[in-house]
Scaffold this motif. Sequence first.
Motif, short mmCIF file in Angstrom:
data_model
loop_
_atom_site.label_atom_id
_atom_site.label_comp_id
_atom_site.label_asym_id
_atom_site.label_seq_id
_atom_site.Cartn_x
_atom_site.Cartn_y
_atom_site.Cartn_z
N ARG A 105 34.91 40.92 30.21
CA ARG A 105 36.43 39.87 30.40
C ARG A 105 37.19 41.11 31.01
NH1 ARG A 105 41.08 37.93 26.56
NH2 ARG A 105 42.01 36.71 28.27
N GLY A 106 37.30 42.54 30.57
CA GLY A 106 38.11 43.49 31.24
C GLY A 106 37.79 43.88 32.78
N LYS A 107 36.35 43.99 32.90
CA LYS A 107 36.15 44.32 34.29
C LYS A 107 36.57 42.93 35.25
CE LYS A 107 33.99 46.37 37.52
NZ LYS A 107 34.81 47.58 37.76
N PHE A 108 36.46 41.67 34.81
CA PHE A 108 36.83 40.54 35.75
C PHE A 108 38.39 40.64 35.84
CE2 PHE A 108 32.84 38.39 34.13
CZ PHE A 108 32.03 38.31 35.22
N GLN A 109 39.18 40.96 34.91
CA GLN A 109 40.56 41.28 34.97
C GLN A 109 40.75 42.38 35.90
OE1 GLN A 109 41.40 42.01 30.86
NE2 GLN A 109 42.55 39.93 30.51
N SER A 110 39.99 43.32 36.07
CA SER A 110 40.11 44.34 37.11
C SER A 110 39.85 43.92 38.16
CB SER A 110 39.14 45.43 36.50
OG SER A 110 39.28 46.51 37.71
N LEU A 111 38.92 43.06 38.55
CA LEU A 111 38.45 42.62 39.97
C LEU A 111 39.54 41.46 40.41
CD1 LEU A 111 34.65 42.48 39.35
CD2 LEU A 111 35.90 43.63 41.04
N ALA A 112 39.98 40.81 39.46
CA ALA A 112 41.16 39.80 39.68
C ALA A 112 42.18 40.34 40.43
CB ALA A 112 41.42 38.75 38.75
N ALA A 113 42.73 41.56 39.70
CA ALA A 113 43.83 42.47 40.36
C ALA A 113 43.64 43.10 41.52
CB ALA A 113 43.95 43.40 39.18
N GLU A 114 42.18 43.58 41.87
CA GLU A 114 41.96 44.16 43.06
C GLU A 114 42.05 43.01 44.09
OE1 GLU A 114 38.18 46.07 45.34
OE2 GLU A 114 38.28 45.72 43.10
N ARG A 115 41.62 41.76 43.65
CA ARG A 115 41.46 40.70 44.90
C ARG A 115 42.99 40.31 45.07
NH1 ARG A 115 36.21 39.20 45.44
NH2 ARG A 115 35.35 41.40 45.39
N SER A 116 43.90 40.33 44.19
CA SER A 116 45.48 39.91 44.22
C SER A 116 45.79 41.12 45.26
CB SER A 116 45.93 40.10 42.90
OG SER A 116 47.33 39.73 42.96
N ASP A 117 45.67 42.32 45.01
CA ASP A 117 46.26 43.57 45.89
C ASP A 117 45.57 43.29 47.39
OD1 ASP A 117 47.42 44.59 43.71
OD2 ASP A 117 45.69 46.15 43.51
N LEU A 118 44.40 42.74 47.51
CA LEU A 118 43.61 42.60 48.82
C LEU A 118 44.48 41.30 49.53
CD1 LEU A 118 39.78 43.05 48.84
CD2 LEU A 118 41.71 44.26 50.48
N ILE A 119 44.72 40.48 48.76
CA ILE A 119 45.31 39.29 49.26
C ILE A 119 46.73 39.68 49.63
CG2 ILE A 119 46.58 37.12 48.82
CD1 ILE A 119 43.82 36.61 46.64
N LYS A 120 47.68 40.27 49.18
CA LYS A 120 48.77 40.92 49.50
C LYS A 120 48.80 41.65 50.70
CE LYS A 120 53.10 43.07 47.78
NZ LYS A 120 53.61 42.85 49.44
N ALA A 121 47.84 42.32 50.81
CA ALA A 121 47.75 43.43 52.01
C ALA A 121 47.22 42.46 53.05
CB ALA A 121 46.58 44.36 51.72
N PHE A 122 46.53 41.54 53.19
CA PHE A 122 46.09 40.91 54.29
C PHE A 122 47.37 40.01 54.71
CE2 PHE A 122 41.92 41.88 53.55
CZ PHE A 122 41.09 41.28 54.56
N GLN A 123 47.98 39.40 53.64
CA GLN A 123 49.21 38.41 54.12
C GLN A 123 50.26 39.24 54.68
OE1 GLN A 123 49.51 36.83 50.09
NE2 GLN A 123 48.83 34.96 50.75
N ASP A 124 50.52 40.55 54.27
CA ASP A 124 51.73 41.52 54.72
C ASP A 124 51.19 41.94 56.25
OD1 ASP A 124 52.92 41.53 52.45
OD2 ASP A 124 52.36 43.48 51.73
N GLN A 125 50.02 42.10 56.49
CA GLN A 125 49.54 42.54 57.90
C GLN A 125 49.62 41.15 58.96
OE1 GLN A 125 48.94 45.45 58.82
NE2 GLN A 125 49.10 44.60 60.87
N VAL A 126 49.41 39.97 58.28
CA VAL A 126 49.62 38.80 59.13
C VAL A 126 51.07 38.70 59.42
CG1 VAL A 126 49.45 36.37 59.09
CG2 VAL A 126 47.67 37.41 58.45
#
Length: 147
Positions: free
Chosen positions: A37-58
Amino acid sequence: MQNQNIDALNDVTKTLIDSYKGYDKVCEIADDSFALRGKFQSLAAERSDLIKAFQDQVKAYGGEPETSGGSGGSLHRAWADFTSMFQNDQKAALEAVEDGEEHLAKSARSKLENDGLDMAARELLQRAEASACYGEAFADRAEDGVH
């Protein structure tokens, strides 16, 4: 040239959003005894950060960032399969994670084949590909440990 960058980033953003939703759903339905569970939480947070970076660049390109996943896509189906089988079969669930991560990596990799992308878009796509490869390797290792 900016349109190529916006299109590539928005296309992969949809897949990142699906991935985030999948990891987030796992965290919702997993009880505290589920070791990963903790690892999945970490991966979810990483994906959230990536989404924000992609959206900011767009936005920096003057485009409208993608805000929803590709609900008709195969990654969404893989995550739906994952969450439905999660509570009963961890090995099958980890196989679904592996499939979804492979799909994300391929999506990013295919966009990187476009020579018309600028360095900022290429760097983000490389980050998404690396993140997906890491997630796929994690699922593969975790699957080996499930009997």
